[in-house]
Design a protein around this motif. Sequence first.
Motif, mmCIF file in Angstrom:
data_model
loop_
_atom_site.group_PDB
_atom_site.id
_atom_site.type_symbol
_atom_site.label_atom_id
_atom_site.label_comp_id
_atom_site.label_asym_id
_atom_site.label_seq_id
_atom_site.Cartn_x
_atom_site.Cartn_y
_atom_site.Cartn_z
ATOM 1 N N VAL A 260 36.715 -37.763 32.975
ATOM 2 C CA VAL A 260 35.440 -36.828 32.964
ATOM 3 C C VAL A 260 35.409 -36.277 34.346
ATOM 4 N N PRO A 261 34.924 -35.003 34.476
ATOM 5 C CA PRO A 261 34.772 -34.498 35.929
ATOM 6 C C PRO A 261 33.452 -34.936 36.557
ATOM 7 N N ASP A 265 27.168 -34.331 33.311
ATOM 8 C CA ASP A 265 26.293 -35.309 32.845
ATOM 9 C C ASP A 265 27.228 -36.338 32.300
ATOM 10 N N ASP A 266 28.345 -36.065 31.791
ATOM 11 C CA ASP A 266 29.084 -37.186 31.263
ATOM 12 C C ASP A 266 29.371 -38.267 32.198
ATOM 13 N N TRP A 267 29.675 -37.779 33.374
ATOM 14 C CA TRP A 267 29.994 -38.768 34.484
ATOM 15 C C TRP A 267 28.778 -39.608 34.686
ATOM 16 N N PHE A 268 27.716 -39.101 34.833
ATOM 17 C CA PHE A 268 26.538 -39.827 35.100
ATOM 18 C C PHE A 268 26.364 -40.876 34.080
ATOM 19 N N GLY A 272 26.533 -45.339 33.989
ATOM 20 C CA GLY A 272 25.607 -46.168 33.837
ATOM 21 C C GLY A 272 25.998 -47.108 32.505
ATOM 22 N N ASN A 273 26.782 -46.543 31.666
ATOM 23 C CA ASN A 273 27.193 -47.539 30.733
ATOM 24 C C ASN A 273 28.288 -48.548 30.743
ATOM 25 N N PHE B 139 27.735 -28.332 27.023
ATOM 26 C CA PHE B 139 27.065 -29.665 26.420
ATOM 27 C C PHE B 139 27.855 -30.173 25.085
ATOM 28 N N ILE B 140 27.971 -29.089 24.171
ATOM 29 C CA ILE B 140 28.404 -29.504 22.734
ATOM 30 C C ILE B 140 29.981 -29.772 22.823
#
Lengths: 449, 306
Positions: A260-261, A265-268, A272-273, B139-140
């Motif tokens: 994940v770069p 958003d995916d990184w944040f 968190g999870n 996002f998708i």
Amino acid sequence: MKITSRTVSLSRRIAAIVVASALIGTALAGCASTSSGTPAGSTDVAAALKKGGTITYWSWTPSAEAQVAAFEKAYPKVHVKLVNAGTNTTEYTKLQNAIKAGSGAPDVAQVEYYAIPQFALSKSLVDLTAYGFDSLKSAYTPGPWSSVNVGGGLYGLPQDSGPMALFYNKTVFDKYGLTVPTTWDEYIADAKKLHAANPEAYITSDSGDSGFTTSMIWQAGGRPFTSNGSKVSINLQDEGSKKWASTWNELVDNKLLSPVPGWSDDWFKSLGNGNVASLITGAWMPGVLESSVKDGSGQWRVAPTPTYDGKPANSENGGGGQVVLKQSKNPALAAGFLKWLNNSPGSIKVFLASGGFPSTTSELNSEAFLADAPDYFGGQKINEVLVQGAKDVSTGWSYLPYQVYANSIYGDTVGQSYVSAGDLNAGLSAWQKSLADYGNQQGFTVTTK
Amino acid sequence: MTSTSIVRLAQRATPARRNRRDWRGWAFVAPFMLVFLAMIIAPVVYAIGLSLFREQLFGGTVFVGLNNYLAVFQDAKFWQALGRVTLFLVVQVPIMLALSLTAALALDSARLHGAAFFRIAIFLPYAVPGVVAALIWGFIYGDQFGLTAGINDLLGAHVLEPFSAQAILGSIGNIVTWEFMGYNMLIFYAALRVVPSDIYEAAEIDGAGAMRTVFSIKIPALRGAIVIATIFSIIGSFQLFNEPNLLKILSPNVITSYFTPNMYAYNLSFAGQQFNYAATVAIVMGVITAVIAYVVQLRGSRQESI
């Protein structure tokens, strides 16, 4: 796609305007040079602040607005126009264009440490020794102070600093029985154990980041970049660089790093999870975690950066200061604002309140700062760890005089080793070759080993 | 093309009064010519000028003649970028135009319920700014938490990886198709609406079925529109920039700084301050695009005249 043609022709148009204004700029400079004498001494600064005037300040720090308001309250005759000209490279591009154009640059600008040599060497910044600012040396920690000193001149005052530390998710570490690593070997062992136990979870995320790579080489004792005027030497295969690359190869080649770069958003969400269990990054990270990774509250802790032999060794990651541009029509006033901004308790208090990590020794060693125990970190006195990290930073590091460009082609070279899970040393060599070619094209004399 | 035909028309109209030069016409076109010179000709001339020099951080500016052009022709990064957009063009443009054509024919068939709704729905993505479109698709495509992650979870394996080196060009093609299919459909649909209805009546009397009408009347009538749409798409493909440049944040290693010729020129000038070389890349790319678009137009109009 349609927008593109406009963008390209727009850039040509901008270039045309740039040249036109450059001509006007030189004409004006010709007039000005006769009237203004050489600026000297701190009396000029005091007088300028008393007299007042208007200056422009470019910054993207969250504390800038409150700091400017506090400054204008203290010096009612001075008006500071605050402009957010974009974050890091966006701002540098605009700054570079304004410098090339000969007009349009602000009086004071925020520039990160890695980019300061680039602007200093192109003679775009005011050497602040003229105002006696070199006497402020003892107010700052050694790492940031050496970053604003380039080739014998002082080209800015440090604002924040980013001594590295290991930020880890204690809940994840406890769940999978991981020990908090003190050496990189232990870190790699944790990485293997965690990923084996939960294929979704990774010890850390790193898809290739130039700032991280240079900080890690710095920590490993590597000093790949040295420069003296137009003479540049690059050796991304020195002992420290190789040491880091061989160690990190273990993680890259075994696919133990979350792909994940960073800053996506995916990184944040991964932070968190628990899917990304730790981060090795600068001391400015707590503020980011608290504001952007609310799910991780109470779970994260801070530990010293792991080392190769277990003995303390650290480096800086990120951080920056403010500089005065040569284009400034009122450099003494700009310098006065700069000194207030990064050297007055009133301003630094505002900066600390916004979650920044300071570079000034008095704040770093103050009881209140060290005693801070945020709930987010389970009541741990994190600043004790981070301040010790600042003290362990090794000296003698320098960035390239064209580090902004260097970082922009990192993905083309070292990044390819990440994609193919190949040898980072090969990527570093490719980076070195591109950097040497660019330097020679730009009129530097580049030697490589 | 249009300007030369105007000139020819003008030449045909003037012989009677050839001796008296009348400059009044120029007064009418002057506002346009001024803007045209300032905004189109001047930047191009300036860029050509830039491409003949080399400016260094150390050593100032020197005249290098055509050296920058020689460098572009030997620049592996440039040719790799050009190869990539050419591959993109060869695969994506036919797919997009075939979809647009199908949609236009379906709308024109008068057998579709809610044709007005479909017309606007298919066109709508074109109204979404390219930057926003790339962000939405970013996002998708997110294979950790995005829609892609959901599909992967459903399938129980990492089947879809839109940001991998093998898939990235397809992922970008998908976005571009989504964005521009409606636009091209509208071109085709507009062309179909001007086919005189008596031709259809004649076909019906001759006993032609729906498919026969499509292949013998509608598609031949669309030839001009298809040529135009193809030229637009070729230019668009060669200028590919927004989508890869925005997705680079999510896939920083797979999308290199020279992923497309335009990204290469952009990064040369704004990250590397190599304005002269960037201008050269832009000019070479402009000439290549113009030549290919011209060849397509020539071929297209020749077929039309047969």
